[in-house]
Design an enzyme around this catalytic site. Structure first.
Site, PDB file in Angstrom:
ATOM      1  CG  HIS A 177      75.239 -43.357  48.674  1.00 32.43           C
ATOM      2  ND1 HIS A 177      76.441 -43.195  49.123  1.00 32.43           N
ATOM      3  CD2 HIS A 177      75.069 -43.910  47.069  1.00 32.43           C
ATOM      4  CE1 HIS A 177      77.278 -43.397  47.998  1.00 32.43           C
ATOM      5  NE2 HIS A 177      77.028 -44.197  47.159  1.00 32.43           N
ATOM      6  CG  HIS A 224      74.600 -45.061  42.253  1.00 29.72           C
ATOM      7  ND1 HIS A 224      75.912 -44.867  42.111  1.00 29.72           N
ATOM      8  CD2 HIS A 224      75.104 -45.713  44.003  1.00 29.72           C
ATOM      9  CE1 HIS A 224      76.802 -44.642  42.893  1.00 29.72           C
ATOM     10  NE2 HIS A 224      76.441 -45.185  43.924  1.00 29.72           N
ATOM     11  CD  GLU A 235      81.188 -49.433  47.801  1.00 27.66           C
ATOM     12  OE1 GLU A 235      82.542 -48.688  47.893  1.00 27.66           O
ATOM     13  OE2 GLU A 235      80.927 -49.850  47.890  1.00 27.66           O
ATOM     14  CG  HIS A 252      81.405 -43.548  45.506  1.00 27.17           C
ATOM     15  ND1 HIS A 252      80.445 -43.207  45.386  1.00 27.17           N
ATOM     16  CD2 HIS A 252      80.377 -44.754  45.995  1.00 27.17           C
ATOM     17  CE1 HIS A 252      79.621 -43.215  45.307  1.00 27.17           C
ATOM     18  NE2 HIS A 252      78.739 -44.583  45.830  1.00 27.17           N
TER      19      HIS A 252
HETATM   20 ZN   LIG Z   1      77.550 -45.919  46.408  1.00 29.04          ZN
END
Ligand SMILES: [Zn+2]
Length: 323
Positions: free
Chosen positions: A5, A7, A193, A190
C-alpha cells in the site's frame, strides 16, 4: 520486505521531485532538499484525512505527462529496491494525471513502461494498482476499471478506491466494483480510515480482497470476524493513521486487536514522502505495538495477500526462505 500500500504521488523521492520540476520548468517552493521536504510532508497540526490530502497538490502537478509518470515509477522502484523491498504494489489514479491532455490509457502505459524498465534494471518485482477516485465522475471511474481489465497481468494487478472518504461514502461506488467483479479484477478499497465501520462493511460486501487501513472495523466485532472468515487482509499504515487522526495514539491502534483475532495484517507505508516514513520505520513502530510479531510473519502475510498468481507467490516465498 514488501509494501502493498503505497501511493506513487505521495512517495516520490525528493531528488525525483527536483528532477521532474527542472525537466518541466516548474518552479518549486525551494530546491533545498530539507526545505522542500517540509512542503511535501504532512504538518503535525493536520487534523484529518482532508488536511493530509492537501500534500498531494505539488507532486500531482509534477505528474501530468507520460514522461514524468514513467520516470517517477522507475525512480520509486529504484528507491524501494535500495531499501530492500522485494515486492511492491504501487497505486495511483490515472484520472488525476490528465490535466494537460494525457489520456488515462497513455498514463497507465507510461507507468507500465517505467515499471518494466525498473524490474529489468533492478531485478525486482512490482505491480501497479489503479485507483478509482471518491469524488471522481462515474465516467472516469468506470474507464479506470475497464483499463484495469485491459492491462491486468501486464503490469496492473488490481483496483482500489482512494480519496476523501468522509466526503464521499464507499456505498456510492457499488457500480464501480460491480463492474470490477464482472470483469474479474481483484480489488482493495480504502475504508474505515475517515469513516465508520459501515464503510468497511460496504467494501467487504462489494467483494474487496483487502482493505486499506480498515481502522474503524475495530468498532464492530461481527465485522472483524467476517473479515477474518473471508480471509480479507488489512493493509495497515500506522504513521499515516496517526497523521490523519484515524487513530488517536499508537497504543490505541487496532492492528493489535486485528492481529489478536487472527486477521491477516500487513505493514505498509501509504506515502513515504507525505508521511515521511519507510517500511523499516513502520516495522519498528509496529514492534512497539505488537512485540511478538515478526518481520517474517508480516512478509508472509503480505505475500499471501499480494495480487499475484500462486506461482509468483511461491517464488517470492522461496526467495525469503533462502535469505
Ligand atoms: Zn492509501
Amino acid at each position: 520486505m514488501t509494501d502493498l500500500h503505497l501511493h506513487l504521488d505521495g512517495s516520490l523521492p525528493i531528488k525525483t521531485i527536483i528532477k521532474l520540476a527542472r525537466l518541466q520548468n516548474i518552479t518549486l517552493p525551494s530546491e533545498d532538499e530539507k526545505t522542500l521536504k517540509k512542503y511535501l510532508t504532512v504538518s503535525p497540526s493536520a487534523q484529518s484525512l482532508n488536511d493530509y490530502l492537501k500534500c498531494f497538490d505539488l507532486p500531482l502537478e509534477l505528474l501530468q505527462s507520460c514522461g514524468a509518470v514513467e520516470l517517477s515509477v522507475y525512480e520509486l522502484i529504484c528507491e524501494l529496491t535500495r531499501q530492500g523491498i522485494i515486492y511492491s504494489e504501487i497505486r495511483f489514479a490515472p484520472q488525476l494525471h490528465t490535466r494537460r491532455g494525457c489520456t488515462q490509457r497513455k498514463i497507465i502505459e507510461a507507468a507500465i513502461k517505467g515499471l518494466e524498465k525498473a524490474e529489468r534494471d533492478f531485478n525486482t518485482k512490482s505491480n501497479l494498482i489503479l485507483c478509482a477516485m471518491r469524488g471522481g465522475s462515474d465516467e472516469d471511474n468506470l474507464l479506470t476499471v475497464r483499463l484495469a481489465a485491459e492491462y491486468l497481468n501486464c503490469g496492473v494487478c488490481a483496483l482500489d478506491l482512494a480519496g476523501a472518504e468522509a466526503l464521499y461514502k464507499t456505498e456510492l461506488y457499488s457500480g464501480v466494483f460491480a463492474l470490477a467483479k464482472q470483469l474479474d479484477i481483484p480489488f482493495t478499497i480504502h475504508a474505515g480510515e475517515a469513516d465508520g465501520a459501515q464503510s468497511v462493511k460496504a467494501a467487504v460486501d462489494f467483494g474487496a480482497r483487502r482493505i486499506g487501513h480498515g481502522v474503524a472495523a475495530v468498532n464492530d466485532v461481527e465485522l472483524m470476524y467476517e473479515v477474518k472468515r473471508k480471509n480479507i487482509t488489512i493493509e495497515c499504515c500506522t504513521t499515516s493513521n496517526l497523521q490523519t487522526r484515524a487513530v488517536a495514539s499508537l497504543s490505541q491502534h487496532p492492528i493489535k486487536e486485528f492481529f489478536r483475532l487472527g486477521i491477516n495484517v500487513t505493514v505498509n507505508t501509504d506515502n513515504m514522502t507525505v508521511s515521511d516514513t519507510t517500511i523499516d520505520k513502520e516495522l519498528s513502530i509496529l514492534s512497539e505495538i505488537i512485540p511478538d510479531i515478526s518481520r517474517e510473519t508480516l512478509m508472509r502475510n503480505a505475500i499471501n495477500a499480494a495480487f499475484l498468481s500462486e506461482k509468483e507467490k511461491a517464488e517470492l516465498l522461496e526467495k525469503i526462505s533462502n535469505k
